[in-house]
Design an enzyme around this catalytic site. Sequence first.
Site, PDB file in Angstrom:
ATOM      1  N   GLY A  82     -54.228  31.347  35.930  1.00 48.52           N
ATOM      2  CA  GLY A  82     -54.074  30.509  37.550  1.00 48.52           C
ATOM      3  C   GLY A  82     -55.982  29.838  37.831  1.00 48.52           C
ATOM      4  O   GLY A  82     -55.767  28.862  38.200  1.00 48.52           O
ATOM      5  N   GLU A 114     -60.769  34.255  39.904  1.00 52.47           N
ATOM      6  CA  GLU A 114     -59.649  34.424  40.289  1.00 52.47           C
ATOM      7  C   GLU A 114     -59.078  33.203  41.048  1.00 52.47           C
ATOM      8  O   GLU A 114     -59.881  33.301  41.690  1.00 52.47           O
ATOM      9  CB  GLU A 114     -59.640  35.858  40.455  1.00 52.47           C
ATOM     10  N   ASP A 115     -57.774  33.115  41.084  1.00 52.68           N
ATOM     11  CA  ASP A 115     -57.930  32.100  42.031  1.00 52.68           C
ATOM     12  C   ASP A 115     -57.039  32.868  42.981  1.00 52.68           C
ATOM     13  O   ASP A 115     -57.609  32.300  44.326  1.00 52.68           O
ATOM     14  CB  ASP A 115     -56.146  31.696  40.797  1.00 52.68           C
ATOM     15  N   ASP A 170     -54.696  39.580  46.238  1.00 55.39           N
ATOM     16  CA  ASP A 170     -52.750  39.544  46.626  1.00 55.39           C
ATOM     17  C   ASP A 170     -53.583  40.720  47.545  1.00 55.39           C
ATOM     18  O   ASP A 170     -53.897  41.226  48.391  1.00 55.39           O
ATOM     19  CB  ASP A 170     -51.453  38.475  46.418  1.00 55.39           C
ATOM     20  N   LYS A 203     -55.334  36.921  50.853  1.00 57.44           N
ATOM     21  CA  LYS A 203     -54.569  37.579  51.347  1.00 57.44           C
ATOM     22  C   LYS A 203     -55.032  38.532  52.474  1.00 57.44           C
ATOM     23  O   LYS A 203     -54.722  39.751  51.498  1.00 57.44           O
ATOM     24  CB  LYS A 203     -53.477  37.058  50.612  1.00 57.44           C
ATOM     25  N   ASP A 244     -49.396  28.936  40.809  1.00 60.45           N
ATOM     26  CA  ASP A 244     -47.550  28.918  40.413  1.00 60.45           C
ATOM     27  C   ASP A 244     -46.816  29.086  41.115  1.00 60.45           C
ATOM     28  O   ASP A 244     -47.008  30.408  42.665  1.00 60.45           O
ATOM     29  CB  ASP A 244     -47.689  28.387  38.814  1.00 60.45           C
ATOM     30  N   ARG A 293     -48.785  24.144  39.282  1.00 65.64           N
ATOM     31  CA  ARG A 293     -50.255  24.496  38.557  1.00 65.64           C
ATOM     32  C   ARG A 293     -51.519  23.347  38.882  1.00 65.64           C
ATOM     33  O   ARG A 293     -52.076  23.223  39.142  1.00 65.64           O
ATOM     34  CB  ARG A 293     -50.514  24.984  37.694  1.00 65.64           C
TER      35      ARG A 293
HETATM   36  P1  IMP Z   1     -52.195  40.490  43.200  1.00 65.20           P
HETATM   37  O1  IMP Z   1     -52.178  41.435  41.703  1.00 65.20           O
HETATM   38  O2  IMP Z   1     -51.081  40.517  43.863  1.00 65.20           O
HETATM   39  O3  IMP Z   1     -53.915  40.813  44.220  1.00 65.20           O
HETATM   40  O4  IMP Z   1     -51.831  39.228  42.916  1.00 65.20           O
HETATM   41  C1  IMP Z   1     -52.840  38.429  42.433  1.00 65.20           C
HETATM   42  C2  IMP Z   1     -52.151  36.878  41.382  1.00 65.20           C
HETATM   43  O5  IMP Z   1     -50.302  37.078  42.384  1.00 65.20           O
HETATM   44  C3  IMP Z   1     -52.653  36.185  41.930  1.00 65.20           C
HETATM   45  O6  IMP Z   1     -53.075  35.923  40.288  1.00 65.20           O
HETATM   46  C4  IMP Z   1     -51.150  34.551  41.247  1.00 65.20           C
HETATM   47  O7  IMP Z   1     -51.041  34.878  40.125  1.00 65.20           O
HETATM   48  C5  IMP Z   1     -50.257  36.707  42.354  1.00 65.20           C
HETATM   49  N1  IMP Z   1     -50.292  35.198  43.747  1.00 65.20           N
HETATM   50  C6  IMP Z   1     -50.487  36.377  44.295  1.00 65.20           C
HETATM   51  N2  IMP Z   1     -49.835  35.291  45.354  1.00 65.20           N
HETATM   52  C7  IMP Z   1     -49.863  33.511  45.074  1.00 65.20           C
HETATM   53  C8  IMP Z   1     -48.883  32.811  45.754  1.00 65.20           C
HETATM   54  O8  IMP Z   1     -49.498  32.790  47.376  1.00 65.20           O
HETATM   55  N3  IMP Z   1     -48.829  31.736  45.398  1.00 65.20           N
HETATM   56  C9  IMP Z   1     -49.171  31.827  43.896  1.00 65.20           C
HETATM   57  N4  IMP Z   1     -49.408  32.936  43.453  1.00 65.20           N
HETATM   58  C10 IMP Z   1     -49.835  34.224  43.831  1.00 65.20           C
END
Ligand code: IMP
Length: 186
Positions: free
Chosen positions: A51, A105-106, A109, A137, A166, A172
Amino acid sequence: MKERVERVIFSAETIARRVRELGATISQDYQAGAGRDPHRRPLLVVGLLKGALPFMADLIRAMDIPMEYDFMAVSSYQGRTSPGEVRILKDLDSPVGSRDLLVVEDIVDTGHTLDHILKRLKVREPASLRVCTLLDKPARRQVDVPVDYVGFTLDENLFVVGYGLDYAELYRNLPYIGVLKPEYIR
Ligand code: IMP
């Protein structure tokens, strides 16, 4: 593909402007001594695949300091389901001991992915460790993770695609960040 996008959240121009600002801020910080490497080796920028690729490609070209880059690949969401177990699919090519690291990082979340990566990197004892994410987020956070540089904060509980992000591996390559029309989400 744009007919599948319901709403553009951040246009290509808005992203480009913010990435230039981030690059300038990061450069200033490291020029001002944010690095802790006793040997003063170049900053090692660590991109999280897949990402972060478009963001990182633009960010590093907005940074005016000596740097090297490398990548890690981690397992991510399958479509829109909740985060699964974090797995390392590709590790760094070189040792990071006593170097200055900037993880790119992209999106952060729940924070689980970043938490896992940071723990893995910390045991290798880098001289310093900072994080830059394009999107944050905070309302969805489950693990408290330190984030030093944030491009944009998403207040709404939106699932966004484009500019590296994605949905089931698609979108992407969109040059902007937007929300899909419901009929394109299974
Ligand atoms: P986390 O581990 O929950 O913080 O998630 C991180 C990963 O979840 C990111 O690197 C993305 O690949 C994916 N992700 C979380 N939210 C989104 C979104 O809104 N769109 C696309 N990918 C997301």
